[in-house]
Design an enzyme around this catalytic site. Structure first.
Site, PDB file in Angstrom:
ATOM      1  N   HIS A   5       2.010   4.489  -2.930  1.00 29.30           N
ATOM      2  CA  HIS A   5       2.263   6.097  -2.639  1.00 29.30           C
ATOM      3  C   HIS A   5       3.458   6.677  -2.969  1.00 29.30           C
ATOM      4  O   HIS A   5       3.827   7.508  -3.486  1.00 29.30           O
ATOM      5  CB  HIS A   5       1.820   6.495  -1.262  1.00 29.30           C
ATOM      6  N   HIS A  19       0.792  -1.204  -0.043  1.00 27.38           N
ATOM      7  CA  HIS A  19       0.033  -0.021  -0.138  1.00 27.38           C
ATOM      8  C   HIS A  19       0.888   1.337   0.202  1.00 27.38           C
ATOM      9  O   HIS A  19       0.627   2.140  -0.723  1.00 27.38           O
ATOM     10  CB  HIS A  19      -0.963  -0.081   1.164  1.00 27.38           C
ATOM     11  N   GLU A  20       1.769   1.132   0.722  1.00 27.41           N
ATOM     12  CA  GLU A  20       2.824   2.386   1.019  1.00 27.41           C
ATOM     13  C   GLU A  20       3.706   2.517  -0.352  1.00 27.41           C
ATOM     14  O   GLU A  20       4.054   3.572  -0.838  1.00 27.41           O
ATOM     15  CB  GLU A  20       3.635   2.425   2.287  1.00 27.41           C
TER      16      GLU A  20
END
Length: 470
Positions: free
Chosen positions: A28, A24-25
């Site tokens: 980003h 998920h990170e």
């Protein structure tokens, strides 16, 4: 052996959660780097740092509390406005402002909320280094900021889609098929069934009970429905068939089915009957008190055979969409569901099996599944993979909530900025500048605190009153 299997299941799911958060990170981090934003940290977890290493300009590490992660980006907060002009800032001593010039004096304010915003801007500005003048997050075009913030949830959606594709089209999953498992001879309301059971009578058909429509139409166990009311149904389309039946109460409907390899037709008239309401994936819907909600729909009185089968890849998007809708229904009704969780935790009320659950509850379910030695290993592994896929769907949906500090909150701020600037341009007004999300810090802290309380409540409930699936 059962204890070891239980522990193994918990560990597998925890690793899956950790990898999901890490990716998920990454969702980003990658677009942020591609768009030139300096990213000082990529961390999994919160609290004290357990391990870290620096590669390039980014420090990668693990922290003590593995309940999330973050990517720090330079310039998340725009400089403060002064006299309607973006340029006044609360940067720390020696830092540079957006134009590379010396910072303007920090504006004074006695307001608590303003103080929070000023402190956040100052803390963010202290990370600035020479060369960062044009590498700040807030300076990016709106669409690039949205791409960065949606990168995390999108990564979770991709993970869920890949895992479900492996399960559905590779390994195979148990599907409720349109092959009939049983046919009821009569229709008995749930109230009548309860009344007969409480009086000690068997819930068997009586001469006065109305015939079940499927029985009256001559359908038998083993028949394979292929078409209902002119609509073709695939072997795995039980939910589609159920919905069609529910919509045609009182109508004479043509049905095509296969029996012993021979295609036959009949006519069936679904009976308007009170039945449980179903969610997007066919589970009974419950109210805040845990009671099953009912609706009046068409009913024919036949059951579905469950079968292990693989589906074509074209079915994967629909299955993912069903999971997303089911999770979205939970999120939209989250306040009432949390009240139900609290009631269950402190009273004799049962837990809603379709309600929210913490990582502790998911780990317990994973352990129970792994320890069921009577179930084939492949089925247990598939269930664990399905749990991880469902968690990623939940992460995808939850992070889209348009409230800070969630990703959806940043997206909402960017869209609001685009709307303000667009209106100003249309009416030839002065550019209002970037949206100052630092002013939303009180909301951010309130939401973060609420999420912590909800998380603690779910963990407590999953310990004292776990959801019983088996």
């Amino acid at each position: 052996m059962s204890i070891l299997l239980f522990i193994a299941g918990v560990v597998i799911v925890l690793i899956g959660v950790a990898v999901s958060i890490a990716l998920h990170e990454v969702g980003h981090l990658v677009p942020a780097k591609l768009f030139g934003v300096r990213t000082p940290q990529y961390m999994i977890g919160f609290g004290p740092t357990l391990w870290s290493t620096k590669k390039g300009e980014t420090e990668y590490g693990l922290k003590a509390i593995p309940l999330g992660g973050y990517v720090s980006m330079i310039g998340m907060y725009p400089p403060a406005k002064q006299k309607g002009k973006v340029g006044a800032t609360d940067l720390g001593a020696g830092a540079l402002d957006a134009d590379g010039a010396a910072p303007a004096p920090r504006p004074t304010s006695t307001g608590m909320f303003q103080q929070l915003a000023d402190d956040a801007r100052r803390a963010s500005a202290e990370q600035l280094q020479p060369g960062d003048e044009h590498r700040m997050f807030y300076q990016l075009p709106v669409y690039k900021r949205i791409i960065i913030m949606l990168g995390g949830p999108l990564m979770n959606l991709i993970i869920a889609t890949v895992l479900l594709a492996v399960l559905i089209s590779g390994v195979g999953t148990y599907q409720n098929t349109v092959r009939i498992s049983e046919v009821s001879q009569c229709v008995i309301s749930s109230e009548e069934q309860q009344a007969r059971a409480s009086s000690g009578e068997d819930a068997v058909c009586r001469p006065a009970d109305p015939e079940a429509p499927a029985y009256a139409a001559g359908l038998l166990p083993g028949d394979l429905i292929t078409e209902y009311n002119g609509v073709a149904v695939a072997e795995w389309d039980w939910m589609k068939l159920t919905e069609l039946i529910r919509q045609t109460a009182g109508e004479d409907v043509p049905v095509t089915y296969v029996r012993d390899g021979v295609e036959q037709t009949t006519t069936i008239t679904p009976r308007l009957t009170e039945r449980p309401a179903l969610d997007a994936i066919g589970r009974p819907v419950t109210d805040a008190a845990g009671n099953v909600e009912t609706v009046e729909v068409g009913f024919v009185g036949m059951g579905s055979q469950s079968q292990l089968m693989t589906l074509p890849l074209t079915e994967v998007p629909e299955k993912v969409g069903e999971n997303v809708r089911a999770v979205a229904d939970v999120v939209l009704d989250l306040p009432a569901r949390m009240v139900a969780v609290g009631r269950a935790a402190f009273t004799d009320a049962p837990r809603d099996p379709n309600g929210p659950i913490s990582v502790v509850g998911v780990g317990r379910i994973a352990g129970e599944v792994s320890a069921m030695e009577e179930i084939p290993l492949q089925d247990r592994a598939s269930t664990l993979v399905g749990l991880i896929a469902s968690l990623n769907v939940a992460l995808f949906v939850f992070n889209l909530i348009p409230l800070l500090p969630l990703d959806g909150g940043h997206v909402a701020g960017a869209l609001w900025e685009a709307l303000r600037r667009g209106i100003a341009k249309i009416f030839k007004r002065k550019d209002p500048g970037p949206v100052d999300i630092a002013k939303m810090l009180p909301v951010t802290y309130a939401v973060a605190g609420l999420l912590l309380v909800m998380g603690a409540m779910l963990i407590f409930a999953d310990i004292v009153k776990p959801i019983q699936l088996f």
